[in-house]
Design a protein around this motif. Structure first.
Motif, mmCIF file in Angstrom:
data_model
loop_
_atom_site.group_PDB
_atom_site.id
_atom_site.type_symbol
_atom_site.label_atom_id
_atom_site.label_comp_id
_atom_site.label_asym_id
_atom_site.label_seq_id
_atom_site.Cartn_x
_atom_site.Cartn_y
_atom_site.Cartn_z
ATOM 1 N N GLU A 96 60.305 51.766 12.491
ATOM 2 C CA GLU A 96 60.337 51.412 13.847
ATOM 3 C C GLU A 96 60.745 52.753 14.552
ATOM 4 N N GLU A 97 61.723 53.389 13.715
ATOM 5 C CA GLU A 97 62.313 54.635 14.327
ATOM 6 C C GLU A 97 61.623 55.810 14.121
ATOM 7 N N ILE A 98 60.677 55.683 12.998
ATOM 8 C CA ILE A 98 59.540 56.800 12.959
ATOM 9 C C ILE A 98 58.640 56.659 14.287
ATOM 10 N N SER A 99 58.165 55.506 14.489
ATOM 11 C CA SER A 99 57.074 55.200 15.428
ATOM 12 C C SER A 99 57.630 55.866 16.823
ATOM 13 N N LYS A 100 59.095 55.473 17.019
ATOM 14 C CA LYS A 100 59.561 55.906 18.458
ATOM 15 C C LYS A 100 59.679 57.377 18.259
ATOM 16 N N LEU A 101 60.043 57.830 17.368
ATOM 17 C CA LEU A 101 60.246 59.546 17.044
ATOM 18 C C LEU A 101 59.039 60.188 17.272
ATOM 19 N N THR A 102 57.855 59.544 16.854
ATOM 20 C CA THR A 102 56.965 60.052 17.002
ATOM 21 C C THR A 102 56.193 60.240 18.393
ATOM 22 N N GLN A 103 56.479 59.175 19.182
ATOM 23 C CA GLN A 103 56.087 59.152 20.335
ATOM 24 C C GLN A 103 56.946 59.957 21.363
ATOM 25 N N ILE A 104 58.167 60.062 20.990
ATOM 26 C CA ILE A 104 59.025 61.183 21.663
ATOM 27 C C ILE A 104 58.517 62.518 21.704
ATOM 28 N N ASP A 155 55.877 54.977 45.033
ATOM 29 C CA ASP A 155 55.715 53.635 44.831
ATOM 30 C C ASP A 155 54.721 53.270 43.694
ATOM 31 N N ILE A 156 53.533 53.813 43.885
ATOM 32 C CA ILE A 156 52.329 53.405 43.059
ATOM 33 C C ILE A 156 52.723 54.145 41.562
ATOM 34 N N HIS A 157 53.315 55.042 41.759
ATOM 35 C CA HIS A 157 53.692 55.717 40.351
ATOM 36 C C HIS A 157 54.537 54.761 39.452
ATOM 37 N N ASN A 158 55.727 54.215 40.186
ATOM 38 C CA ASN A 158 56.439 53.140 39.588
ATOM 39 C C ASN A 158 55.729 52.054 39.251
ATOM 40 N N ASP A 159 55.090 51.615 39.873
ATOM 41 C CA ASP A 159 54.204 50.263 39.494
ATOM 42 C C ASP A 159 53.335 50.645 38.480
ATOM 43 N N PHE A 160 52.548 51.782 38.321
ATOM 44 C CA PHE A 160 51.788 52.175 37.384
ATOM 45 C C PHE A 160 52.499 52.017 36.005
ATOM 46 N N ILE A 166 53.973 52.338 29.949
ATOM 47 C CA ILE A 166 53.981 53.596 29.440
ATOM 48 C C ILE A 166 55.194 54.232 29.747
ATOM 49 N N PRO A 167 55.802 55.102 29.150
ATOM 50 C CA PRO A 167 56.899 55.847 29.147
ATOM 51 C C PRO A 167 56.984 56.718 30.489
ATOM 52 N N GLY A 168 58.106 56.484 31.185
ATOM 53 C CA GLY A 168 58.290 57.254 32.496
ATOM 54 C C GLY A 168 58.178 58.573 32.517
ATOM 55 N N SER A 169 58.437 59.076 31.215
ATOM 56 C CA SER A 169 58.018 60.651 31.223
ATOM 57 C C SER A 169 56.634 60.964 30.668
ATOM 58 N N SER A 170 55.886 60.174 30.901
ATOM 59 C CA SER A 170 54.137 60.281 30.728
ATOM 60 C C SER A 170 53.908 61.336 31.793
ATOM 61 N N ASN A 190 43.241 57.834 45.282
ATOM 62 C CA ASN A 190 42.586 56.748 45.011
ATOM 63 C C ASN A 190 43.105 55.905 43.911
ATOM 64 N N ARG A 191 43.767 56.554 42.948
ATOM 65 C CA ARG A 191 44.341 55.810 41.992
ATOM 66 C C ARG A 191 45.119 56.817 40.895
ATOM 67 N N LEU A 192 45.823 56.486 40.152
ATOM 68 C CA LEU A 192 46.684 57.317 39.122
ATOM 69 C C LEU A 192 45.897 57.273 37.625
ATOM 70 N N PHE A 193 46.105 58.247 36.835
ATOM 71 C CA PHE A 193 45.642 58.164 35.718
ATOM 72 C C PHE A 193 46.684 59.031 34.511
ATOM 73 N N THR A 194 46.680 58.653 33.290
ATOM 74 C CA THR A 194 47.379 59.449 32.427
ATOM 75 C C THR A 194 46.556 59.303 31.038
ATOM 76 N N GLU A 195 47.059 59.794 30.030
ATOM 77 C CA GLU A 195 46.177 60.135 28.689
ATOM 78 C C GLU A 195 45.989 58.621 28.094
ATOM 79 N N GLY A 196 44.924 58.274 27.747
ATOM 80 C CA GLY A 196 44.917 56.851 27.094
ATOM 81 C C GLY A 196 44.170 57.059 25.669
ATOM 82 N N THR A 197 43.828 55.913 25.164
ATOM 83 C CA THR A 197 43.112 55.917 23.768
ATOM 84 C C THR A 197 41.804 55.122 23.830
ATOM 85 N N CYS A 198 40.926 54.934 22.984
ATOM 86 C CA CYS A 198 39.747 54.190 23.143
ATOM 87 C C CYS A 198 40.187 52.939 23.176
#
Length: 273
Positions: A96-104, A155-160, A166-170, A190-198
């Motif tokens: 779990e810690e490795i997964s968290k550190l990988t995300q960071i 406000d839109i950003h916070n709701d997203f 997703i992490p606030g630092s994204s 129109n809308r917000l976006f961030t990197e996603g996956t398939c």
């Protein structure tokens, strides 16, 4: 291995044998994690050679970051089953810690790459590039005034962030619709976006795109779009689809709005196509 229990160690000698402080042994005794073999008539604690192996096991467990509260029941009555349960639990925690550190690590790399891209960009000039397929995670379409204010964007950003988990630092960017661009409305999100996956995002098809770096205030974005579209036409292309804004250098990187860097990306095709 059988040890000679006639060999005894004072608290200081036993601590020195393992290269630890006496206070560690005194603390372990206090919490009943590891007790001395006995107490001499003068009141001093002593340890025996047979305690060397179990204490080395204890130290090994601590080096593996096994919590003391989990070691207490184990050392009170050690068994192979308890050891297996103990190590399995610790492996789960480490995974779990490795997964968290990988995300960071990923988020820090994204932030570093964005800032460096902003610092090294050629501002005010259209670049025609070929982009590959990308999966993006989008917010729901916004309902705002014809011009989205900074407060509304926040406000839109916070709701997203909250609704998408997703992490606030994204890195979160904005999408301007093709219809707004045609009507020369450059301040309506129109809308917000961030990197996603398939699995989490929607495909933005690869192809030929125009990229433009604007340095300066957000209030000057309409001039950036006008300049960008003029250059796109001069290069023999026409814009198609939405515009994607990425804020490479923003509030977190500079208190001076004139140093902000916004990257605009728009799909284009040849004017004769």
């Amino acid at each position: 291995m059988k040890f000679n229990d006639k060999i005894i160690y004072s608290t200081g000698e036993f601590a020195a044998y393992f290269g630890i402080k006496k206070d560690t042994l005194l603390y372990y005794d206090k919490i009943n994690l590891f007790r001395p073999a006995g107490i001499r008539s003068n009141g001093y604690r002593y340890y025996t050679a047979s305690q060397i192996a179990p204490f080395r096991t204890l130290l090994s467990m601590r080096e593996l970051n096994v919590p003391i509260n989990k070691l207490l029941p184990y050392f009170q009555n050690p068994s192979a089953k308890k050891l297996s349960d103990l190590t399995t639990s610790q492996l789960t925690k480490i995974d779990e810690e490795i997964s968290k550190l990988t995300q960071i690590q990923l988020l820090l790399k994204q932030l570093t790459d964005s800032v460096n891209e902003g610092l090294n960009a050629e501002y005010g000039k259209v670049l025609i590039v070929s982009l590959s397929d990308t999966y993006l995670l989008y917010s729901k379409q916004t309902v705002t005034d014809p011009e989205t204010s900074e407060e509304q964007w926040a406000d839109i950003h916070n709701d997203f962030i909250m609704s998408s988990n997703i992490p606030g630092s994204s890195n979160v960017g904005s999408v301007l619709s093709e219809n707004d661009l045609k009507n020369k409305v450059y301040n309506h999100i129109n809308r917000l976006f961030t990197e996603g996956t398939c699995h989490t995002g929607r495909l933005r098809k690869g192809g030929t795109y125009a990229v433009y770096y604007h340095k300066g205030l957000y209030s000057h974005m309409k001039h950036a779009y006008s300049n960008m579209f003029r250059q796109i036409n001069e290069l023999g292309y026409i814009p198609v689809g939405d515009a994607y804004e990425e804020y490479l250098i923003a509030e977190t990187a500079s208190a001076n709005e004139e140093e902000y860097v916004t990257k605009i990306t728009i799909n284009v095709k040849g004017s004769c196509q």
